[in-house]
Enzyme design. Sequence first.
Site, PDB file in Angstrom:
ATOM      1  N   ASP A 238      -4.267   7.387  40.927  1.00 52.90           N
ATOM      2  CA  ASP A 238      -4.862   6.081  40.749  1.00 52.90           C
ATOM      3  C   ASP A 238      -6.358   6.224  39.996  1.00 52.90           C
ATOM      4  O   ASP A 238      -6.453   7.172  39.518  1.00 52.90           O
ATOM      5  CB  ASP A 238      -4.820   5.294  41.863  1.00 52.90           C
ATOM      6  N   HIS A 261      -5.993   7.053  36.547  1.00 54.70           N
ATOM      7  CA  HIS A 261      -6.331   5.510  35.899  1.00 54.70           C
ATOM      8  C   HIS A 261      -7.772   5.450  35.333  1.00 54.70           C
ATOM      9  O   HIS A 261      -8.110   4.433  34.819  1.00 54.70           O
ATOM     10  CB  HIS A 261      -5.933   4.420  36.623  1.00 54.70           C
TER      11      HIS A 261
END
Length: 426
Positions: A238, A261
């Site tokens: 993430d 991310h």
Amino acid sequence: MYIKMENFCYLKIFFFIFIISSSSEAENMNMRNRVDKSSVFLVNVLSFGARANDQRDHTKAFVAAWDKACKSSSSSVHFIIPRGEFSVGPLRFSGPCTNVTNLTVQVKGHLKASTNLSKYRSGGGWIEFGWINGLTLTGGGTFDGQGALAWPFNNCTSDSNCKLLPTSLKFVGMNRTVVRRISSVNSKFFHIALVECRDFKGTRLNITAPSDSPNTDGIHIERSSNVYFSRSHIATGDDCVSIGQGNSQITITSIKCGPGHGISVGSLGKYPNEKDVKGLVVRDCKMSGTTNGIRIKTWADSPGLSAATNMTFENIIMNNVTNPIIIDQSYCPFSSCASNVPSKVKLSEIYFKNIRGTSSSRVAVQLHCSRGIPCKKVYLENVHLDLSSSEGGRKQSRNREYEAVSSSCRNVRANYIGTQIPPPCH
Ligand SMILES: *[C@@H]1O[C@H](CO)[C@@H](O)[C@H](O)[C@H]1NC(C)=O
Ligand SMILES: *[C@@H]1O[C@H](CO)[C@@H](O)[C@H](O)[C@H]1NC(C)=O
Ligand SMILES: *[C@@H]1O[C@H](CO)[C@@H](O)[C@H](O)[C@H]1NC(C)=O
Ligand SMILES: *[C@@H]1O[C@H](CO)[C@@H](O)[C@H](O)[C@H]1NC(C)=O
Ligand SMILES: *[C@@H]1O[C@H](CO)[C@@H](O)[C@H](O)[C@H]1NC(C)=O
Ligand SMILES: *[C@@H]1O[C@H](CO)[C@@H](O)[C@H](O)[C@H]1NC(C)=O
Ligand SMILES: *[C@@H]1O[C@H](CO)[C@@H](O)[C@H](O)[C@H]1NC(C)=O
Ligand SMILES: CC(=O)N[C@H]1CO[C@H](CO)[C@@H](O)[C@@H]1O
């Protein structure tokens, strides 16, 4: 991630009596040290029943050792977790540690988190540090969240009554914290989270989890000020670093991200009464194979007014990043919010300087601001992003490659200075 970090309800227990036990040599030394307030008071978990490389759960020994360290009358305390493997369940290392001004937690060993999920509070931490002044966490050790067994239970996007999995290292209400030279692997949820911390410095951290592990954000910062993270490597499933609401004076420098991310401001504007974000600097970072480079995201249809301002992103290298520069003010991961109400988070004074490298998608710069409150004072200075070479890409002339990347803008009139590849929106 879009989840709000709650405060903890710590049970603050004050001991008015000394626990008198002097069974081991280390304990005797501790008693002697207590007399001299200027010397360092040593607390080793081995003196409290913990044994390295022993499969048993050592939570009780660690808690007993912490109690001794925190209640010390010495101003300087060293809490030692030696080499070897130690299994522990949720631990709360909470203050105030009244007479202790410097508390060094030296982790040389490998701590393994219990995999029994019923032991953890929803949204809590595996290891939580709270209300301590002058904590230093260091020692080269590893915090192993053993997330692989927990990730299948991460179902909060489909189940509103879900239980949030624990963050590996959570810091709440801390002042003057230093976290240096530690590793975190396979957290069940976030690796490191800061809530209401002041004067926090994190450096030489190594954070890893598989690229497909859910919500394993590297570092999440919320309602904190004067925070500085540097010289770290973060590879997760993430966000590399996420900067939530209510933060000010945050500096992120010399971080290598990827996979993951990317570095995110937000998501902002999910809850009412969110505080502003101001004074963010992200500098000298390298993003490799991440889905985003620098992302600012705010929820569509936010319940309250808030702002994010004075944010500088400087000297950032993008290596095969899907969305190198992206502002998304209509963030809504759930299908339920099709209402099309614009975000009420005001974005302004945003500087992108010296951003170069490669984009794996054609839209290398996406500035999609709120229809209700357009972005103000957005500057792009010396941006050079080429399309990542794909098969056949190398055969293209360089000029054709430049033409291949583009910018997309909504509700913003950006200011452009110096090189602009992709070319500006018109
Ligand atoms: C902390 O320091 C104060 C003042 O020196 C002293 O009265 C108190 O007993 C100390 N507390 C502990 C837990 O040692
Ligand atoms: C898991 O933890 C709960 C709560 O502490 C406990 O009741 C249960 O026995 C544990 N399960 C196992 C398999 O250890
Ligand atoms: C941290 O500093 C703030 C501001 O000085 C203060 O209000 C707060 O009580 C301090 N926290 C602790 C744990 O002492
Ligand atoms: C979500 O996970 C929990 C276990 O943490 C489980 O009890 C619950 O049934 C799951 N919900 C769904 C919709 O899968
Ligand atoms: C970081 O941790 C990972 C996983 O434990 C390890 O493979 C890697 O060598 C570490 N990197 C550094 C720079 O310590
Ligand atoms: C913007 O943020 C930087 C870095 O935190 C700070 O030094 C500067 O004073 C801020 N500028 C304004 C106008 O607030
Ligand atoms: C670049 O990223 C894309 C997807 O994000 C991936 O398919 C591709 O293999 C990557 N290329 C290189 C050279 O790493
Ligand atoms: C030995 C040591 O680290 N001392 C520090 C303890 O904390 C104070 C601030 O309260 C510092 O000034 C010392 O340098």
